[in-house]
Enzyme design. Structure first.
Site, mmCIF file in Angstrom:
data_model
loop_
_atom_site.group_PDB
_atom_site.id
_atom_site.type_symbol
_atom_site.label_atom_id
_atom_site.label_comp_id
_atom_site.label_asym_id
_atom_site.label_seq_id
_atom_site.Cartn_x
_atom_site.Cartn_y
_atom_site.Cartn_z
ATOM 1 N N TYR A 159 0.826 -1.207 0.000
ATOM 2 C CA TYR A 159 0.000 0.000 0.000
ATOM 3 C C TYR A 159 0.856 1.250 0.000
ATOM 4 O O TYR A 159 0.450 2.286 -0.521
ATOM 5 C CB TYR A 159 -1.028 0.022 1.138
ATOM 6 C CG TYR A 159 -0.518 -0.371 2.493
ATOM 7 C CD1 TYR A 159 0.156 0.534 3.306
ATOM 8 C CD2 TYR A 159 -0.734 -1.658 2.983
ATOM 9 C CE1 TYR A 159 0.615 0.179 4.552
ATOM 10 C CE2 TYR A 159 -0.272 -2.018 4.234
ATOM 11 C CZ TYR A 159 0.388 -1.099 5.018
ATOM 12 O OH TYR A 159 0.855 -1.461 6.260
ATOM 13 N N LYS A 213 -14.242 15.132 -4.535
ATOM 14 C CA LYS A 213 -13.774 16.482 -4.827
ATOM 15 C C LYS A 213 -14.528 17.436 -3.891
ATOM 16 O O LYS A 213 -15.533 18.031 -4.251
ATOM 17 C CB LYS A 213 -14.016 16.822 -6.297
ATOM 18 C CG LYS A 213 -13.403 18.135 -6.721
ATOM 19 C CD LYS A 213 -13.618 18.343 -8.213
ATOM 20 C CE LYS A 213 -13.207 19.739 -8.616
ATOM 21 N NZ LYS A 213 -13.590 20.051 -9.983
#
Length: 118
Positions: free
Chosen positions: A53, A98
């Site tokens: 990761y 966003k």
């Protein structure tokens, strides 16, 4: 199938269709799930036998921070392609947020799934 995930990965990038969005970087937030069989890594206890990761985060930070897309749909698709092609995950789900893109809404975004989940 096992899932390796990254949540709340924040990256500054140029994203958007409006002139003001093209002049300044905005923070996009990723939540990512990747289907990976971890049994080999669990047996060997070796990072080379799984998807790191840390490597995923570094690659995505590098890519996204240098990107300049108009649509979050395009950015999400390109990130999914990186996960599938470069990290050889069998399936991924990513949520791209966003925050602050729309007045009166905490966040907006997209969720996509790519690959085959078996």
């Amino acid at each position: 199938m096992d899932i390796i995930y990254l949540n709340d990965l924040r990256i500054d990038t140029v994203i958007g269709i409006y002139d003001w969005e093209r002049r300044t970087k905005q923070t996009v937030i990723f939540d990512i799930e990747m289907a990976v069989d971890i049994r080999r890594a669990a047996q060997s206890d070796n990072i080379d036998d799984t998807v790191s990761y840390k490597a995923v985060a570094k690659r995505l930070i590098s890519y996204v921070s240098a990107a300049e897309f108009e649509l979050i749909e395009t950015l999400a698709e390109r990130v999914a392609e990186i996960l599938l092609d470069e990290f050889k995950v069998q399936w991924c789900r990513l949520r791209l947020n966003k925050r602050g893109a729309l007045r009166g809404v905490r966040d907006v975004g997209i969720i996509i799934e790519r690959g085959s989940k078996h």
